[in-house]
Design a protein around this motif. Structure first.
Motif, PDB file in Angstrom:
ATOM      1  N   GLY A 127     -23.732   0.335  23.923  1.00  0.00           N
ATOM      2  CA  GLY A 127     -24.671   0.821  22.923  1.00  0.00           C
ATOM      3  C   GLY A 127     -24.091   1.199  21.591  1.00  0.00           C
ATOM      4  O   GLY A 127     -24.802   1.736  20.735  1.00  0.00           O
ATOM      5  N   GLN A 145     -23.837   5.291  18.096  1.00  0.00           N
ATOM      6  CA  GLN A 145     -24.657   4.871  19.219  1.00  0.00           C
ATOM      7  C   GLN A 145     -25.966   4.318  18.668  1.00  0.00           C
ATOM      8  O   GLN A 145     -26.765   5.048  18.079  1.00  0.00           O
ATOM      9  CB  GLN A 145     -24.923   6.054  20.158  1.00  0.00           C
ATOM     10  CG  GLN A 145     -25.374   5.666  21.549  1.00  0.00           C
ATOM     11  CD  GLN A 145     -24.261   5.083  22.387  1.00  0.00           C
ATOM     12  OE1 GLN A 145     -23.103   5.437  22.212  1.00  0.00           O
ATOM     13  NE2 GLN A 145     -24.606   4.194  23.308  1.00  0.00           N
ATOM     14  N   ALA A 178     -27.963   1.982  20.610  1.00  0.00           N
ATOM     15  CA  ALA A 178     -28.816   1.515  21.706  1.00  0.00           C
ATOM     16  C   ALA A 178     -28.540   2.363  22.935  1.00  0.00           C
ATOM     17  O   ALA A 178     -27.506   3.053  23.036  1.00  0.00           O
ATOM     18  CB  ALA A 178     -28.541   0.040  22.000  1.00  0.00           C
ATOM     19  N   ASP A 179     -29.481   2.333  23.875  1.00  0.00           N
ATOM     20  CA  ASP A 179     -29.330   3.091  25.115  1.00  0.00           C
ATOM     21  C   ASP A 179     -28.245   2.472  25.995  1.00  0.00           C
ATOM     22  O   ASP A 179     -28.042   1.254  26.008  1.00  0.00           O
ATOM     23  CB  ASP A 179     -30.639   3.108  25.899  1.00  0.00           C
ATOM     24  CG  ASP A 179     -31.732   3.905  25.208  1.00  0.00           C
ATOM     25  OD1 ASP A 179     -31.403   4.663  24.268  1.00  0.00           O
ATOM     26  OD2 ASP A 179     -32.898   3.761  25.606  1.00  0.00           O
ATOM     27  N   GLN A 180     -27.563   3.324  26.739  1.00  0.00           N
ATOM     28  CA  GLN A 180     -26.650   2.854  27.772  1.00  0.00           C
ATOM     29  C   GLN A 180     -27.405   2.656  29.081  1.00  0.00           C
ATOM     30  O   GLN A 180     -28.451   3.272  29.303  1.00  0.00           O
ATOM     31  CB  GLN A 180     -25.513   3.859  27.989  1.00  0.00           C
ATOM     32  CG  GLN A 180     -24.588   4.009  26.805  1.00  0.00           C
ATOM     33  CD  GLN A 180     -23.463   5.000  27.072  1.00  0.00           C
ATOM     34  OE1 GLN A 180     -23.481   5.741  28.065  1.00  0.00           O
ATOM     35  NE2 GLN A 180     -22.467   5.016  26.194  1.00  0.00           N
ATOM     36  N   LEU A 194     -29.992  12.406  26.079  1.00  0.00           N
ATOM     37  CA  LEU A 194     -29.991  11.875  24.726  1.00  0.00           C
ATOM     38  C   LEU A 194     -28.715  12.333  24.030  1.00  0.00           C
ATOM     39  O   LEU A 194     -28.411  13.520  23.975  1.00  0.00           O
ATOM     40  CB  LEU A 194     -31.217  12.353  23.941  1.00  0.00           C
ATOM     41  CG  LEU A 194     -32.551  11.693  24.285  1.00  0.00           C
ATOM     42  CD1 LEU A 194     -33.657  12.267  23.426  1.00  0.00           C
ATOM     43  CD2 LEU A 194     -32.478  10.179  24.100  1.00  0.00           C
ATOM     44  N   ASP A 214     -26.467  10.772  18.694  1.00  0.00           N
ATOM     45  CA  ASP A 214     -27.122   9.792  17.830  1.00  0.00           C
ATOM     46  C   ASP A 214     -28.552   9.467  18.245  1.00  0.00           C
ATOM     47  O   ASP A 214     -29.193   8.578  17.670  1.00  0.00           O
ATOM     48  CB  ASP A 214     -26.300   8.499  17.793  1.00  0.00           C
ATOM     49  CG  ASP A 214     -25.000   8.658  17.014  1.00  0.00           C
ATOM     50  OD1 ASP A 214     -24.965   9.527  16.115  1.00  0.00           O
ATOM     51  OD2 ASP A 214     -24.028   7.934  17.299  1.00  0.00           O
ATOM     52  N   HIS A 251     -29.756   8.348  21.247  1.00  0.00           N
ATOM     53  CA  HIS A 251     -29.963   7.298  22.248  1.00  0.00           C
ATOM     54  C   HIS A 251     -29.499   7.785  23.618  1.00  0.00           C
ATOM     55  O   HIS A 251     -28.648   8.685  23.728  1.00  0.00           O
ATOM     56  CB  HIS A 251     -29.205   6.025  21.857  1.00  0.00           C
ATOM     57  CG  HIS A 251     -29.774   5.325  20.672  1.00  0.00           C
ATOM     58  ND1 HIS A 251     -30.838   4.451  20.744  1.00  0.00           N
ATOM     59  CD2 HIS A 251     -29.432   5.391  19.364  1.00  0.00           C
ATOM     60  CE1 HIS A 251     -31.123   3.998  19.543  1.00  0.00           C
ATOM     61  NE2 HIS A 251     -30.291   4.554  18.682  1.00  0.00           N
TER      62      HIS A 251
END
Length: 302
Positions: free
Chosen positions: A67, A74, A76-78, A131, A134, A136
């Protein structure tokens, strides 16, 4: 390769990751996590690559992979589908030790001044998502130094808050006070070394499904069960650490086995309080040692 590297020692420093690679501490030259879901994580690099990492010396809160953009933001989501994150989940579920290589960075007082340093084996004690800074979703893994691993520097002990004692008129209506910052004290514990390979084999045969109650505990990223010795390993029982002396159980049934709440007959029927409850779930490749079964049954006189 899980465990201690053959050609390195705790505290050894490396000027580059390639030298750490050649010593067998951390094989990848770029990736921060080495391992797969099937094998677990061999090693990680802690070098300030993720903003949400927390380093307390003998305890590390390690942010998973994925991500990030090239500026280490960051974006994108992991997910636990990432091979590195999945490897750390397996290490948690199977109790596998992970090598930690610290790299130089300004975010931790425990990091080396330059290059990299092998800081020993750590155990993944919990994991979860949140969360991140950043905004995400990130996955984080709490890792604690394995017993006997030197701590890089002294850890400051938090001061317990002062709590005024209040008179209690009725104990039944008052909750226990507790404390928000439990005291940490050093202890020395003697443990029997168990074979992780044996337990993993038994659990793989049964696909983490309990042989007694058939429960399969699903958790994010995998499933959980425990390898339970029929004849206990400790003195005076001195059972063998072999697959034929291990059952795949859920935590509840593991406790009941260890405490004698049920035993097994020679034809592998589950007996509780002298009453036959039904057959033990079996697998054609998993042969049970009846001598271990008899020792356990004699111990609890059922």
């Amino acid at each position: 390769m899980i465990g201690e590297p053959p050609d390195a020692y705790v505290g050894q420093e490396f000027s580059t990751r390639r030298l750490a690679h050649e010593a067998g501490v951390h094989r990848p030259l770029q990736a921060g996590i080495c391992g797969t879901k099937a094998t677990g994580a061999e090693s990680i690099v802690l070098s300030g690559g993720y903003k949400d990492d927390e380093d307390y010396g003998d305890v590390v809160v390690y942010t998973g992979h994925g991500g990030q953009d090239t500026s280490k933001n960051q974006v994108a989501d992991q997910t636990l589908e990432d091979p590195g994150n999945a490897a750390l989940v397996t290490s948690y579920l199977e109790g596998l030790l992970v090598r930690v290589l610290r790299g130089a960075h300004k975010g931790s007082q425990y990091a080396p001044k330059s290059g990299y340093r092998y800081d020993g084996l750590f155990r993944v004690t919990s994991y979860g998502s949140k969360l991140g800074i950043d905004g995400h979703l990130i996955w984080q893994f709490r890792m604690e130094a394995h017993e006997g691993t030197p701590i890089p520097a002294a850890i400051a002990t938090a001061q317990l808050p002062e709590v005024d004692e209040l008179p209690i008129e009725d104990d039944s209506e008052q909750p226990a006070a507790g404390t928000e910052t439990p005291e940490r004290v050093p202890t020395t514990v003697q443990r029997i070394v168990r074979s992780s390979a044996v337990k993993r084999q038994v659990k793989a045969w049964h696909d983490n499904q309990c042989q007694v109650c058939a429960l399969r505990i699903e958790v994010p990223g995998g499933s959980y069960s425990e390898g339970a010795h029929i004849q206990a390993l400790g003195s005076p029982h001195n059972g063998p650490d072999i697959a034929a002396n291990v059952l795949c159980l859920c935590p509840n049934c593991h406790v009941m086995l260890d405490a004698g709440a049920f035993v097994l007959s020679d034809d592998l029927v589950i007996i509780k309080g002298g009453v036959e409850m039904g057959p033990l779930r079996t697998h054609p490749q998993h042969k049970i040692d009846l001598n271990c079964v008899r020792q356990h049954r004699a111990r609890w006189r059922q």
